[in-house]
Design an enzyme around this catalytic site. Structure first.
Site, mmCIF file in Angstrom:
data_model
loop_
_atom_site.group_PDB
_atom_site.id
_atom_site.type_symbol
_atom_site.label_atom_id
_atom_site.label_comp_id
_atom_site.label_asym_id
_atom_site.label_seq_id
_atom_site.Cartn_x
_atom_site.Cartn_y
_atom_site.Cartn_z
ATOM 1 N NE ARG A 189 -28.292 18.239 25.599
ATOM 2 C CZ ARG A 189 -28.707 18.066 26.855
ATOM 3 N NH1 ARG A 189 -28.648 19.061 27.723
ATOM 4 N NH2 ARG A 189 -29.205 16.902 27.244
ATOM 5 C CE LYS A 190 -21.755 12.458 27.341
ATOM 6 N NZ LYS A 190 -20.982 11.198 27.271
ATOM 7 C CB THR A 191 -20.843 22.118 26.675
ATOM 8 O OG1 THR A 191 -22.248 22.293 26.923
ATOM 9 C CG2 THR A 191 -20.655 21.653 25.239
#
Length: 320
Positions: free
Chosen positions: A141-143
């Protein structure tokens, strides 16, 4: 690869079109001075792939020009490899020259970034498959805020799992969630007063956290727990966690922990009731060291965070 099962554009939410409109507005919030100069003569532009990689982001590229009244004809399919040594004519855009140029930079930026992610993803996938591992490579989820749908789409084109899209996609109880639960439970203890929580405090908090998550998430929402030890993993599995994430273990530690957990719980009649995920600093250089038959998922942000682009350009010409 997900795309072998159908057209990935059918996954996209309606909101992606709104994002495209916002990005076009961001790039031209008032007057289009260059567009005034060229006018509305009909023309076309060749989309040229100029560096090695695979094409990804076709629906977003198409939507940019659709909103501007232009059409796109693709000569190569999404996922097609581009060579490093030549310019490859990938698509043709047709419409008013002013509108083509109005969408040019937005469309190219999206395509270049999405293709870069797909290329990086496919490369790591090949590395893992070459070592014989058949598990699931996943993103994280490191977007980039506002750009997640494009980045997750690129991961899919590259042949990996996008993992959860947001906090609602799955209940993931990370170390801070568990620590907060343990801290609340031990708030009156001397250990908490000193600012320290024991391993036993953490392990004891995990079942309560899992049970609370399942109580509100229902049968359709999986629960994953990030663990730092085999003791914590066993507590999570005992409580009914669907996935345990071995975070920041050494390669040797992963192999021993995963094998032990699978064997121990199989002996208790719980084989196949949970998945083991490994995460923490994985990349092309070290991921294969963690890939073993007892590990189901390797998750990493290296396939989408800080990734280079695939270079594209548009070359315009008039139509008679």
């Amino acid at each position: 690869m997900a795309s072998s099962h159908g057209d990935l554009r059918h996954l996209l939410p309606a909101s992606y079109k709104r994002h495209i409109a916002e990005w076009l507005e961001e790039d031209c919030p008032s007057f289009d001075y260059g567009g005034f100069v060229v006018g509305d003569s009909d023309g076309e532009a060749k989309l040229l792939g100029k560096s090695e990689g695979i094409i990804a982001g076709v629906p977003f590229f198409d939507e940019v020009f659709s909103q501007l009244g232009c059409s796109v004809e693709w000569h190569l399919k999404e996922g097609h490899p581009l060579p490093a040594s030549q310019k490859t004519h990938a698509a043709t855009v047709r419409g008013p020259i002013r509108k083509i140029l109005l969408g040019e930079r937005v469309a190219l930026n999206i395509l270049a970034r999405c293709s870069g992610i797909a290329t990086k993803t496919a490369t790591l996938n090949r590395v893992l498959r070459a070592h014989g591992w058949q598990g699931t490579l996943a993103g994280t989820r490191k977007t980039t805020p506002g750009f997640r749908v494009v980045e997750k789409y690129g991961i899919l084109v590259g042949g990996a799992d996008p993992h959860r899209h947001d906090l609602s996609g799955m209940t993931m109880l990370k170390d801070n969630h568990v620590w907060a639960c343990a801290n609340n439970a031990a708030s009156a203890s001397a250990s908490t007063a000193s600012g320290a929580l024991s391993e036993d405090d953490i392990a004891a908090a995990i079942p309560k956290a899992v049970q609370a998550a399942k109580a509100v998430g229902g049968f359709s929402t999986k629960v994953e727990v990030e663990v730092r030890s085999v003791e914590e993993a066993n507590a999570a599995i005992e409580a009914g966690a669907d996935v345990v994430m071995l975070d920041n273990f050494t390669p040797e530690g992963v192999r021993a922990a995963a094998k032990g957990l699978k064997e121990d719980w199989a002996a208790k009649g719980r084989a196949g009731t949970f998945l083991i995920e490994v995460s923490g600093g994985l990349n092309e250089g070290n991921a294969a060291q963690y890939a073993c038959e007892d590990v189901d998922i390797l998750s990493t942000s290296s396939i989408h965070q800080g990734v280079g682009i695939v270079d594209f350009s548009l070359k315009v010409s008039l139509r008679g």
